[in-house]
Design a protein around this motif. Structure first.
Motif, PDB file in Angstrom:
ATOM      1  N   ARG A  61      32.370  70.439  44.722  1.00 29.75           N
ATOM      2  CA  ARG A  61      31.364  70.971  45.637  1.00 29.75           C
ATOM      3  C   ARG A  61      31.747  70.669  47.089  1.00 29.75           C
ATOM      4  N   PRO A  62      31.146  71.397  48.031  1.00 30.92           N
ATOM      5  CA  PRO A  62      31.369  71.068  49.442  1.00 30.92           C
ATOM      6  C   PRO A  62      30.886  69.642  49.711  1.00 30.92           C
ATOM      7  N   LEU A  63      31.684  68.851  50.404  1.00 30.90           N
ATOM      8  CA  LEU A  63      31.334  67.463  50.667  1.00 30.90           C
ATOM      9  C   LEU A  63      30.473  67.351  51.919  1.00 30.90           C
ATOM     10  N   THR A 118      29.150  60.266  49.052  1.00 31.04           N
ATOM     11  CA  THR A 118      30.489  60.319  49.641  1.00 31.04           C
ATOM     12  C   THR A 118      30.562  59.852  51.084  1.00 31.04           C
ATOM     13  N   CYS A 119      29.411  59.603  51.716  1.00 28.24           N
ATOM     14  CA  CYS A 119      29.403  59.250  53.139  1.00 28.24           C
ATOM     15  C   CYS A 119      29.157  57.773  53.404  1.00 28.24           C
ATOM     16  N   THR A 120      28.984  56.978  52.360  1.00 31.04           N
ATOM     17  CA  THR A 120      28.679  55.561  52.542  1.00 31.04           C
ATOM     18  C   THR A 120      29.578  54.713  51.653  1.00 31.04           C
ATOM     19  N   ALA A 121      29.791  53.462  52.060  1.00 30.31           N
ATOM     20  CA  ALA A 121      30.591  52.558  51.243  1.00 30.31           C
ATOM     21  C   ALA A 121      29.884  52.258  49.930  1.00 30.31           C
ATOM     22  N   VAL A 122      28.563  52.051  49.991  1.00 33.69           N
ATOM     23  CA  VAL A 122      27.794  51.811  48.763  1.00 33.69           C
ATOM     24  C   VAL A 122      27.934  53.006  47.821  1.00 33.69           C
ATOM     25  N   ILE A 160      34.291  62.055  55.216  1.00 39.40           N
ATOM     26  CA  ILE A 160      35.389  62.669  54.462  1.00 39.40           C
ATOM     27  C   ILE A 160      34.909  63.978  53.849  1.00 39.40           C
ATOM     28  N   THR A 161      35.540  65.074  54.241  1.00 41.96           N
ATOM     29  CA  THR A 161      35.182  66.383  53.700  1.00 41.96           C
ATOM     30  C   THR A 161      36.341  67.029  52.942  1.00 41.96           C
ATOM     31  N   ASP A 162      37.467  66.339  52.881  1.00 40.73           N
ATOM     32  CA  ASP A 162      38.642  66.826  52.147  1.00 40.73           C
ATOM     33  C   ASP A 162      38.636  66.213  50.749  1.00 40.73           C
ATOM     34  N   PRO A 163      38.499  67.020  49.683  1.00 37.14           N
ATOM     35  CA  PRO A 163      38.441  66.485  48.321  1.00 37.14           C
ATOM     36  C   PRO A 163      39.648  65.631  47.946  1.00 37.14           C
TER      37      PRO A 163
END
Length: 247
Positions: free
Chosen positions: A151-153, A128-132, A161-164
């Motif tokens: 799950r927690p991001l 969730t933290c990378t474009a790939v 991004i930490t908001d689902p």
């Protein structure tokens, strides 16, 4: 013994170490004498190396890892496209695959002035933290998406991004456009654009261009990234030549 040795080796993911004996004992929960004995055995096998009081992963593991058939074949097939994408953009290029909820990097190409990035060949980062990672997640099925969102991001920077709900919207946009974007979510001052690579209907990898935020021009980079991904997908599907038309 094998399980305990595996615990020691797992300590080196994702940072790669190096670690002191006491740190390995703390991270594995194993007694120091056990860690000392197993670490000595692993050094003898070439799976670990010792530098003074610290241990780090050995060259033998890299050699074995490079021989994993599907990863080796994918990397070798992708390399001409990655090289052409680098020549077209002169920016940092990545190739990654999904492993569980992480992206594992198979290749990274950069110029003489490499960006300061947390990615490294053989290393992993949260999807969730990378474009790939987001490009892979968007095309890995609804079941995985729902599991990730439940799950927690992970957060690597204040921009991750930490908001689902926000991540779900981003994934929906990726599914429509075929391109994933990342704005300082893995490293401050760096932006990235990625596209998925398919074999059949399955996304088997993704490739990206990482650029300093000050010169990030998605409209200029998108055609090159998309072309490289489509060319590689065509070859993996058995219907194209082994070179991309970027250069």
């Amino acid at each position: 013994m094998l399980e305990k040795a595996a615990l020691i080796l797992d300590c080196f993911s994702p940072s790669g170490g190096p670690y002191r004996l006491s740190e390995l004992s703390e991270r594995t929960g194993l007694p120091k004498p056990t860690v000392h004995r197993l670490a000595a055995d692993l050094v003898g096998l070439g799976w670990l190396e010792r530098s003074g009081p610290r241990y780090l992963l050995g060259a033998k593991l890299f050699e074995l890892g490079s021989l994993v058939p599907h990863r080796r074949d994918l990397r070798e097939t992708a390399l001409p496209f990655l090289q052409d994408l680098f020549e077209a953009t002169r920016e940092t290029i990545h190739l990654g695959v999904r492993e569980g909820m992480e992206v594992v990097y198979l290749e990274r190409i950069h110029g003489h002035e490499a960006l300061r990035l947390p990615s490294r060949i053989g290393g992993s980062l949260p999807l969730t933290c990378t474009a790939v990672g987001k490009a892979l997640l968007a095309f890995s099925g609804a079941e995985l998406t729902e599991e990730v969102l439940s799950r927690p991001l992970s957060s690597l920077t204040p921009y991750s991004i930490t908001d689902p709900a926000r991540l779900r919207t981003a994934l929906e946009k990726i599914q429509v456009s075929g391109l994933a974007y990342e704005e300082q979510e893995a490293a401050s001052g760096v932006s990235c654009i990625a596209a998925p690579v398919f074999a059949g209907d399955t996304a088997v990898a993704a490739l990206s261009v990482a650029v300093p935020r000050t010169r990030f021009r998605p409209a200029q980079l998108a055609p090159a990234v998309r072309t490289a991904a489509l060319g590689l997908s065509r070859v993996l599907r058995g219907g194209g030549a082994p070179r991309s038309p970027l250069s």
